[in-house]
Design a protein around this motif. Structure first.
Motif, PDB file in Angstrom:
ATOM      1  N   GLU A 255      80.166 105.248 -31.553  1.00 44.81           N
ATOM      2  CA  GLU A 255      80.224 106.142 -30.388  1.00 44.81           C
ATOM      3  C   GLU A 255      78.846 106.464 -29.852  1.00 44.81           C
ATOM      4  N   LEU A 256      77.850 106.459 -30.722  1.00 44.43           N
ATOM      5  CA  LEU A 256      76.468 106.723 -30.284  1.00 44.43           C
ATOM      6  C   LEU A 256      75.793 105.417 -29.861  1.00 44.43           C
ATOM      7  N   ASP A 257      76.540 104.322 -29.914  1.00 46.67           N
ATOM      8  CA  ASP A 257      75.988 103.025 -29.530  1.00 46.67           C
ATOM      9  C   ASP A 257      74.847 102.600 -30.466  1.00 46.67           C
ATOM     10  N   ILE A 258      74.980 102.973 -31.736  1.00 49.99           N
ATOM     11  CA  ILE A 258      73.947 102.632 -32.715  1.00 49.99           C
ATOM     12  C   ILE A 258      74.305 101.311 -33.393  1.00 49.99           C
ATOM     13  N   ASN A 259      73.363 100.408 -33.422  1.00 50.24           N
ATOM     14  CA  ASN A 259      73.611  99.116 -34.065  1.00 50.24           C
ATOM     15  C   ASN A 259      73.355  99.231 -35.563  1.00 50.24           C
ATOM     16  N   ILE A 260      74.326  98.826 -36.373  1.00 47.93           N
ATOM     17  CA  ILE A 260      74.166  98.853 -37.830  1.00 47.93           C
ATOM     18  C   ILE A 260      73.566  97.514 -38.256  1.00 47.93           C
ATOM     19  N   GLN A 261      72.425  97.568 -38.959  1.00 45.92           N
ATOM     20  CA  GLN A 261      71.774  96.308 -39.338  1.00 45.92           C
ATOM     21  C   GLN A 261      72.245  95.798 -40.693  1.00 45.92           C
ATOM     22  N   LEU A 262      72.441  96.714 -41.623  1.00 43.39           N
ATOM     23  CA  LEU A 262      72.919  96.325 -42.954  1.00 43.39           C
ATOM     24  C   LEU A 262      73.855  97.421 -43.433  1.00 43.39           C
ATOM     25  N   ILE A 263      74.825  97.025 -44.239  1.00 47.20           N
ATOM     26  CA  ILE A 263      75.721  98.011 -44.853  1.00 47.20           C
ATOM     27  C   ILE A 263      75.718  97.749 -46.350  1.00 47.20           C
ATOM     28  N   THR A 264      75.567  98.791 -47.148  1.00 45.41           N
ATOM     29  CA  THR A 264      75.717  98.615 -48.593  1.00 45.41           C
ATOM     30  C   THR A 264      76.554  99.760 -49.124  1.00 45.41           C
ATOM     31  N   THR A 265      77.212  99.518 -50.227  1.00 46.98           N
ATOM     32  CA  THR A 265      78.054 100.579 -50.771  1.00 46.98           C
ATOM     33  C   THR A 265      77.947 100.628 -52.288  1.00 46.98           C
ATOM     34  N   SER A 266      78.228 101.785 -52.842  1.00 47.08           N
ATOM     35  CA  SER A 266      78.539 101.903 -54.268  1.00 47.08           C
ATOM     36  C   SER A 266      79.940 102.495 -54.295  1.00 47.08           C
ATOM     37  N   GLU A 267      80.456 102.791 -55.485  1.00 43.80           N
ATOM     38  CA  GLU A 267      81.803 103.357 -55.509  1.00 43.80           C
ATOM     39  C   GLU A 267      81.876 104.695 -54.792  1.00 43.80           C
ATOM     40  N   ILE A 268      80.755 105.413 -54.801  1.00 42.46           N
ATOM     41  CA  ILE A 268      80.796 106.765 -54.238  1.00 42.46           C
ATOM     42  C   ILE A 268      79.823 106.947 -53.074  1.00 42.46           C
ATOM     43  N   ARG A 269      79.369 105.845 -52.475  1.00 41.11           N
ATOM     44  CA  ARG A 269      78.392 105.951 -51.379  1.00 41.11           C
ATOM     45  C   ARG A 269      78.584 104.815 -50.388  1.00 41.11           C
ATOM     46  N   ILE A 270      78.413 105.140 -49.083  1.00 39.70           N
ATOM     47  CA  ILE A 270      78.349 104.096 -48.053  1.00 39.70           C
ATOM     48  C   ILE A 270      77.025 104.302 -47.313  1.00 39.70           C
ATOM     49  N   THR A 271      76.220 103.256 -47.219  1.00 35.04           N
ATOM     50  CA  THR A 271      74.911 103.354 -46.576  1.00 35.04           C
ATOM     51  C   THR A 271      74.831 102.392 -45.403  1.00 35.04           C
ATOM     52  N   CYS A 272      74.316 102.886 -44.264  1.00 33.32           N
ATOM     53  CA  CYS A 272      74.046 102.010 -43.123  1.00 33.32           C
ATOM     54  C   CYS A 272      72.559 102.027 -42.844  1.00 33.32           C
ATOM     55  N   ILE A 273      71.992 100.860 -42.622  1.00 33.51           N
ATOM     56  CA  ILE A 273      70.589 100.763 -42.234  1.00 33.51           C
ATOM     57  C   ILE A 273      70.542 100.552 -40.733  1.00 33.51           C
ATOM     58  N   ILE A 274      69.809 101.463 -40.075  1.00 37.27           N
ATOM     59  CA  ILE A 274      69.770 101.473 -38.605  1.00 37.27           C
ATOM     60  C   ILE A 274      68.325 101.686 -38.164  1.00 37.27           C
ATOM     61  N   SER A 275      68.092 101.679 -36.867  1.00 34.97           N
ATOM     62  CA  SER A 275      66.741 101.920 -36.351  1.00 34.97           C
ATOM     63  C   SER A 275      66.275 103.332 -36.743  1.00 34.97           C
ATOM     64  N   ASP A 276      65.006 103.469 -37.132  1.00 34.97           N
ATOM     65  CA  ASP A 276      64.557 104.796 -37.599  1.00 34.97           C
ATOM     66  C   ASP A 276      64.605 105.850 -36.495  1.00 34.97           C
ATOM     67  N   THR A 277      64.504 105.417 -35.248  1.00 27.57           N
ATOM     68  CA  THR A 277      64.521 106.396 -34.150  1.00 27.57           C
ATOM     69  C   THR A 277      65.923 106.987 -33.956  1.00 27.57           C
ATOM     70  N   GLU A 278      66.934 106.373 -34.554  1.00 26.55           N
ATOM     71  CA  GLU A 278      68.300 106.859 -34.327  1.00 26.55           C
ATOM     72  C   GLU A 278      68.881 107.622 -35.518  1.00 26.55           C
ATOM     73  N   VAL A 279      68.063 107.718 -36.592  1.00 27.77           N
ATOM     74  CA  VAL A 279      68.595 108.333 -37.816  1.00 27.77           C
ATOM     75  C   VAL A 279      68.958 109.799 -37.596  1.00 27.77           C
ATOM     76  N   LYS A 280      68.064 110.543 -36.914  1.00 25.98           N
ATOM     77  CA  LYS A 280      68.304 111.986 -36.803  1.00 25.98           C
ATOM     78  C   LYS A 280      69.592 112.282 -36.046  1.00 25.98           C
ATOM     79  N   LYS A 281      69.769 111.624 -34.899  1.00 30.04           N
ATOM     80  CA  LYS A 281      70.998 111.926 -34.147  1.00 30.04           C
ATOM     81  C   LYS A 281      72.226 111.409 -34.905  1.00 30.04           C
ATOM     82  N   ALA A 282      72.050 110.341 -35.664  1.00 29.02           N
ATOM     83  CA  ALA A 282      73.180 109.810 -36.442  1.00 29.02           C
ATOM     84  C   ALA A 282      73.605 110.819 -37.517  1.00 29.02           C
ATOM     85  N   VAL A 283      72.637 111.447 -38.177  1.00 29.07           N
ATOM     86  CA  VAL A 283      72.970 112.442 -39.211  1.00 29.07           C
ATOM     87  C   VAL A 283      73.760 113.587 -38.586  1.00 29.07           C
ATOM     88  N   ARG A 284      73.273 114.072 -37.442  1.00 30.99           N
ATOM     89  CA  ARG A 284      73.962 115.205 -36.785  1.00 30.99           C
ATOM     90  C   ARG A 284      75.377 114.818 -36.389  1.00 30.99           C
TER      91      ARG A 284
END
Ligand code: ASP
Ligand code: MG
Length: 406
Positions: free
Chosen positions: A365-394
């Protein structure tokens, strides 16, 4: 007599007034009839100041001398705090890491604790002293001073707690506990009353700055309850523990983020046994700590291999892998130094489908491109552009309804 270990971070002992405030808090615990061992960090920005001093002399300081220098920050705090307590009429004694028996390996600046020989500390406690131990440092078999890595005083505190059989390890800092997200970024972030070791370990490892991840690991290993709370208020803080979390409403406990991510992709890598070892063994020898590794499914025995490192390690990583790429016949190495990562964490996600979809939906919805995705059993991580991290967290905090109190 019950024993409590307390750790006070750099901002809690930043000046004389704050050291006196910490002394009051320690005295109050002592007055409750507890034995107290205190671990201290260096005052405020002292560690950065000392690093700066070394870099004024040379840009490649000798590692042994570098640790000898950095360890002085904590020694300053321990002596000042012991003076403050004595001045208030309490029996206290300061002990360096070496005096407190913190034995480590010889990996300067990233040493690992091998054992805590706490005889001296125990003797001082039996004499009625409050023990004030310099955090972040230890000593090798050769009696050389080592340091444990940035933020390592937490690890000193948990290791001492395990060795002394403390009933709890209290980590006092400048925030009131562990939050659903960094409250400086997300004002509506909620403080968690409790969190499990596994969840906290993922939070700490994936960017939540509240605690050193090795401290959480040790806590889990020795089952030491750890309280994270503020040294400036009486607010109850967050308890990190081994028991299962109560049936919490929200399966996601928190969002961690990290702006310090760079990525290297080796393109056109021949897919045959031994290739990954040929790449990652030299990186390990060069001291480059690799985080996420992703290898694509190969087509016609050719694949791409991507890994991430801290931004400060990117140059070194490229120096290591470029010649390897040539020698194994890969097409090229490309890098991107402007990345960040955002992770959602919660043990409950294991048994509840749909969280990945909600996360990807919120980012799309924020039009953020996900570059890599990794997961553990209890975590999902997306690697994105550093300039978009703050708005993505919010946005993610809102999408996952983490602002609703538990
Ligand atoms: N003083 C060290 C640092 O700033 C260790 C610590 O604070 O835990 O990293
Ligand atoms: Mg610190």
């Amino acid at each position: 007599m019950a024993l409590i270990v307390q750790k006070y971070g750099g901002s809690s002992v930043a000046d004389a007034g704050k050291i006196k405030n910490v002394a009051q808090r320690i005295a109050a615990t002592r007055d409750e009839g507890k034995q107290v061992v205190v671990v201290v960090s260096a005052m405020g920005d002292t560690t950065n100041y000392l690093i700066g001093k070394a870099l004024e002399i040379t840009d490649r300081p000798d590692l042994r001398e570098f640790d000898a220098l950095l360890s002085t920050g904590e020694q300053m705090s321990m002596a000042l705090l012991a003076m403050a307590l004595k001045n208030m009429g309490y029996e206290a004694i300061s002990l360096s890491g070496a005096q407190a028996g913190i034995r480590t390996d010889a990996t300067y600046s990233q040493a690992r604790i091998l054992a805590v020989e706490s005889k001296r500390v125990v003797r001082e406690l039996e004499k009625g002293n409050i023990g004030i131990v310099a955090g972040f440092q230890g000593i090798t078999d050769e009696m050389d001073i080592t340091t444990l890595g940035r933020g390592g005083s937490d690890t000193t505190a948990v290791a001492l707690s395990a060795s002394l059989g403390a009933e709890i390890c209290q980590i006092y800092t400048d925030v009131e506990g562990v939050y659903t997200a960094d409250p400086r970024l997300v004002p509506e972030a909620q403080k968690l009353a409790e969190i499990g070791y596994d969840e906290m370990l993922e939070m700490a490892s994936y960017g939540a700055g509240v605690m050193h991840n090795r401290a959480v690991e040790l806590g889990a290993l020795f089952n030491i309850p750890i309280l994270v709370a503020s040294s400036f208020t009486q607010s109850p803080g967050t308890l990190i523990h081994g028991g299962a979390s109560m049936e919490v409403r929200n399966k996601v406990r928190g969002i961690a983020h990290d702006l310090d991510v760079a990525k290297v992709t080796m393109v056109g890598v021949p897919d045959r046994p031994g290739i990954s070892a040929a790449i990652f063994q030299p990186l390990a020898r060069a001291g480059v700590s690799v985080d996420t590794i992703v290898q694509n499914a190969s087509i016609d025995n050719i694949t791409d291999l991507t890994f991430t490192v801290a931004k400060s390690d990117l140059t070194k990583a490229m120096e290591v892998v470029e010649p390897i790429a040539k020698s194994i016949g890969a097409r090229e190495c490309v890098s991107d130094s402007r990345l960040g990562k955002i992770s959602i964490i919660g043990t409950g996600m294991q048994n509840t489908p749909g969280y990945a979809a909600r996360m990807f939906g919120a980012l799309s919805e924020l039009d953020i491109n996900i570059q890599l995705i990794t997961t553990s059993e209890i975590r999902i991580t997306c690697i994105i552009s550093d300039t978009e991290v703050k708005k993505a967290v919010r946005a993610l905090h809102r999408a996952l309804e983490l602002e609703i109190p538990e």
